[in-house]
Design an enzyme around this catalytic site. Structure first.
Site, short mmCIF file in Angstrom:
data_model
loop_
_atom_site.label_atom_id
_atom_site.label_comp_id
_atom_site.label_asym_id
_atom_site.label_seq_id
_atom_site.Cartn_x
_atom_site.Cartn_y
_atom_site.Cartn_z
N SER A 10 0.84 -1.21 0.00
CA SER A 10 0.00 0.00 0.00
C SER A 10 0.87 1.24 0.00
CB SER A 10 -0.90 0.01 1.23
OG SER A 10 -1.49 1.29 1.38
N HIS A 35 -1.21 -1.25 -4.29
CA HIS A 35 -2.48 -0.96 -3.62
C HIS A 35 -2.56 0.54 -3.35
CE1 HIS A 35 -6.05 -2.22 -1.34
NE2 HIS A 35 -5.74 -1.24 -0.51
N ASP A 37 -4.82 3.52 -1.69
CA ASP A 37 -5.90 3.83 -0.75
C ASP A 37 -6.42 5.24 -1.01
OD1 ASP A 37 -6.09 1.48 0.99
OD2 ASP A 37 -4.03 1.96 1.54
N MET A 39 -9.00 8.03 0.08
CA MET A 39 -9.84 8.41 1.22
C MET A 39 -10.35 9.83 1.05
SD MET A 39 -7.49 6.95 4.31
CE MET A 39 -6.60 5.40 4.17
N HIS A 68 -8.51 1.09 -3.90
CA HIS A 68 -9.49 0.88 -2.83
C HIS A 68 -10.16 2.22 -2.52
CE1 HIS A 68 -10.02 -0.31 1.72
NE2 HIS A 68 -11.17 -0.05 1.12
N MET A 70 -12.23 4.34 -0.43
CA MET A 70 -12.86 4.57 0.88
C MET A 70 -13.54 5.92 0.83
SD MET A 70 -9.89 3.15 3.40
CE MET A 70 -8.54 2.86 2.27
N MET A 139 -11.54 -5.94 5.51
CA MET A 139 -10.72 -5.05 6.33
C MET A 139 -10.41 -5.76 7.64
SD MET A 139 -10.12 -2.37 4.54
CE MET A 139 -9.23 -1.50 5.85
N ASP A 178 -6.67 -6.59 4.40
CA ASP A 178 -6.01 -5.28 4.48
C ASP A 178 -6.05 -4.77 5.91
OD1 ASP A 178 -5.11 -2.67 4.27
OD2 ASP A 178 -6.55 -2.06 2.73
#
Length: 217
Positions: A10, A35, A37, A39, A68, A70, A139, A178
């Site tokens: 990540s 990966h 992330d 957000m 991913h 979020m 998660m 994760d």
């Protein structure tokens, strides 16, 4: 589903001042995915990156980008992330009012659809869309920050999800985990049926990325 465990470092834990070099380094060290992330400061407390950074990461590597989301209303941004270079797009069951439609939208845009649930969300919440995805992300921490401790109940959740997939004949669907992944927890979740491991500090905070990835695998 490949028998080989895939490692998805990540970039949340990478040095953003040297992001291009960091991505090149994990590719050279044997990573399988990058990966990413994303957000938004609304679904989770933190704010990270958007499609422009995904585009920059894509220029630095030939590895698939495992993005991913979020974020609330992910359907508004799926096309932008696919255009930026996302290979896999993971959306939260908790943010999708029309989850089936959103997964179809990801596939139609040209990426592999993946669904994720938080530690407190029941597996039954995604049972009816398992046929629509190539991957399920569980998660193993509450999302929003890197460096958190692994939630042990995840091991049983991986076992139950693997049994659910096998009962439906969906043996090719990956189970990704994760949060709090290190050499110890990696072994536990893989034994339970996980096939893809997201790792932040367990790769980027180690002196030797190749050794760190090999230890997880």
């Amino acid at each position: 589903m490949s028998n080989r465990v895939r490692i998805a470092p990540s970039i949340l834990s990478a040095d953003f001042g040297r992001l291009h070099d960091e991505v090149k380094a994990i590719e050279a060290a044997g990573a399988d995915y990058v990966h990413v992330d994303v957000m938004d400061g609304r679904f989770v407390p933190n704010i990270t990156i958007g499609p422009l950074v995904v585009e920059a990461v894509k220029r630095a590597t030939s590895l698939p980008l495992d993005v991913h989301l979020m974020i609330v209303e992910p359907e508004r941004y799926i096309d932008d992330f696919v255009k930026a270079g996302a290979s896999i797009i993971t959306v939260h069951q908790e943010t999708c009012a029309h989850l089936h439609r959103t997964l179809q939208q990801i596939r139609a845009a040209g990426a592999k659809p993946s669904v994720v649930i938080n530690p407190s969300t029941s597996l039954s919440a995604i049972e009816d869309v398992l046929g629509e995805v190539t991957q399920v992300l569980l998660m193993s921490v509450n999302p929003g920050f890197g460096g958190q401790a692994f939630i042990p109940a995840t091991i049983d959740r991986v076992k139950r999800l693997r049994a659910m997939l096998e009962a439906k004949g969906l043996t090719s669907v990956d189970i990704e985990v994760d949060g709090g992944i290190n050499a110890t927890t990696a072994k536990q979740v893989v034994a339970a049926g996980a096939t893809v491991l997201v790792a932040g500090n367990a790769v980027f905070k180690q002196p030797d990325y190749r050794a760190a990835i090999a230890a997880l695998r």
